[in-house]
Design an enzyme around this catalytic site. Structure first.
Site, PDB file in Angstrom:
ATOM      1  N   LYS A  59      26.881  40.224  30.586  1.00  0.00           N
ATOM      2  CA  LYS A  59      25.926  39.632  31.539  1.00  0.00           C
ATOM      3  C   LYS A  59      25.577  40.629  32.645  1.00  0.00           C
ATOM      4  O   LYS A  59      24.415  40.777  33.009  1.00  0.00           O
ATOM      5  CB  LYS A  59      26.516  38.343  32.142  1.00  0.00           C
ATOM      6  CG  LYS A  59      26.468  37.191  31.168  1.00  0.00           C
ATOM      7  CD  LYS A  59      27.274  35.987  31.610  1.00  0.00           C
ATOM      8  CE  LYS A  59      27.297  34.995  30.450  1.00  0.00           C
ATOM      9  NZ  LYS A  59      28.352  34.007  30.517  1.00  0.00           N
ATOM     10  N   GLN A  94      31.835  31.185  34.839  1.00  0.00           N
ATOM     11  CA  GLN A  94      32.203  31.545  33.466  1.00  0.00           C
ATOM     12  C   GLN A  94      33.296  30.603  32.966  1.00  0.00           C
ATOM     13  O   GLN A  94      34.346  30.478  33.574  1.00  0.00           O
ATOM     14  CB  GLN A  94      32.688  33.006  33.437  1.00  0.00           C
ATOM     15  CG  GLN A  94      33.016  33.523  32.060  1.00  0.00           C
ATOM     16  CD  GLN A  94      31.776  33.660  31.159  1.00  0.00           C
ATOM     17  OE1 GLN A  94      30.723  34.096  31.600  1.00  0.00           O
ATOM     18  NE2 GLN A  94      31.916  33.260  29.904  1.00  0.00           N
ATOM     19  N   ASP A 104      22.519  27.997  34.419  1.00  0.00           N
ATOM     20  CA  ASP A 104      23.034  27.603  33.095  1.00  0.00           C
ATOM     21  C   ASP A 104      22.748  26.126  32.823  1.00  0.00           C
ATOM     22  O   ASP A 104      23.237  25.560  31.838  1.00  0.00           O
ATOM     23  CB  ASP A 104      24.539  27.889  32.997  1.00  0.00           C
ATOM     24  CG  ASP A 104      24.980  28.047  31.544  1.00  0.00           C
ATOM     25  OD1 ASP A 104      24.106  28.301  30.681  1.00  0.00           O
ATOM     26  OD2 ASP A 104      26.186  27.913  31.255  1.00  0.00           O
TER      27      ASP A 104
END
Ligand code: NAP
Length: 285
Positions: free
Chosen positions: A53, A97, A120
């Site tokens: 990322k 994460q 997200d």
């Protein structure tokens, strides 16, 4: 059978994102276009994902913030990190994460992320927006699957779509996105009875269950489009998907390989969502 090339679609999409970032920068930025990744602990698989990322941000010219916290962090430690990123105008988007260490309440922490920075699509606000048909930041993996289907001009309207798996991050939003495109959608899960009878009726079949090579050729209709979200290890430790690719591929009109199918799209759509979030925060789009 045609292979859906996720690497190619990711490359093309990332070039578009890099161009958009460059043109925003050329106009002069008031704030950075930035993605923050909160990484608690040291899960080895997550280390690779986090590195990817950060690297992807650099490649498209975006700023990245890596917030690394130790395994024994308290809820307050992580909450404070999220709050400070919420308040930082150079952070356009953030991602917690997963998985996080078991002693931390994942849902509670996610609910602290400012919805406008939820790139997200995991907060209740963004999910609610999506489920009520409003513009939203969509979970990256299902968003990436839609991008793949569209890149190959695969018709969706009126088709029978079957999604196997009902996780909040993949299966459920995937089903909603297909419904939004006028598919007739069936969602299957571990308690579904007669799974093969249902998957055999699918024109579009998305499998996201986390079980290596689970979907066999006799579970697939001739000419189906098969999307394999799974990232598993086979008996030799080699990366593979939820679909028994070698046997299933001959029956499909299109199929995604693993690796090189859905995987490269997830990070790509995270970048796309970050630019979208930036534009919205700046009142540009
Ligand atoms: P998850 O949260 O573990 O959910 C798995 C889902 O599959 C659950 O809904 C479960 O049903 C269902 N399931 C399990 N066994 C089943 C069976 N035998 N028959 C039918 N349904 C079954 O997993 P996830 O986060 O959605 O991830 C799924 C897979 O996608 C994993 O391999 C993961 O690594 C991969 N993944 C890949 C990407 C990418 O970028 N390519 C991104 C995210 C995830 P119940 O709800 O009844 O338990």
């Amino acid at each position: 059978m045609r292979l859906i090339d996720g690497k190619l679609v990711a490359k093309v999409t990332r070039e578009e994102i890099a161009n958009e970032v460059a043109s925003l920068k050329a106009k002069g930025l008031k704030n950075e276009i930035g993605l923050a990744v909160i990484f608690v602990g040291d899960n080895p698989a997550s280390q690779v994902y986090v590195r990817n990322k950060i690297k992807a941000c650099e490649e498209v010219g975006m700023k990245s913030f890596l917030c690394k916290l130790p395994e024994d962090s308290t809820f307050e430690d992580v909450a404070n990190t999220i709050e400070s990123l919420n308040a930082n105008p150079d952070v356009s988007g953030m991602i917690l994460q997963l998985p996080i260490p078991k002693h931390l309440d994942e849902n509670k922490l996610i609910s602290l992320i400012a919805p406008e920075k939820d790139v997200d699509g995991c907060t209740a606000t963004q999910k609610g927006r999506m489920w009520t048909g409003r513009d939203s930041l969509v979970a990256c993996t299902p968003y990436g699957v839609m991008k793949l289907l569209d890149f190959y001009n695969i018709p969706l309207e009126g088709k029978n779509a079957v999604v196997v798996g009902r996780s909040n991050l993949v299966g459920k939003p995937m089903a909603q996105l297909l419904l939004d495109r006028n598919c007739t959608v069936t969602i299957c899960h571990s308690r579904t009875q007669g799974l093969a009878d249902i998957t055999r009726r699918a024109d579009i079949l998305v499998v996201a269950i986390g079980k290596a090579k689970f979907l066999k050729a006799d579970m697939v209709q001739e000419g189906a489009v098969v999307i394999d979200v799974g990232m598993d290890r086979d008996e030799n430790g080699k990366l593979c998907g939820d679909v028994d690719f070698e046997n299933v591929k001959e029956k499909c009109s299109y199929i995604t390989p693993v690796p090189g199918g859905v995987g490269p799209m997830t990070v790509t759509m995270l970048l796309a969502n970050t630019v979208k979030a930036y534009n919205q925060q700046q009142g540009l789009k």
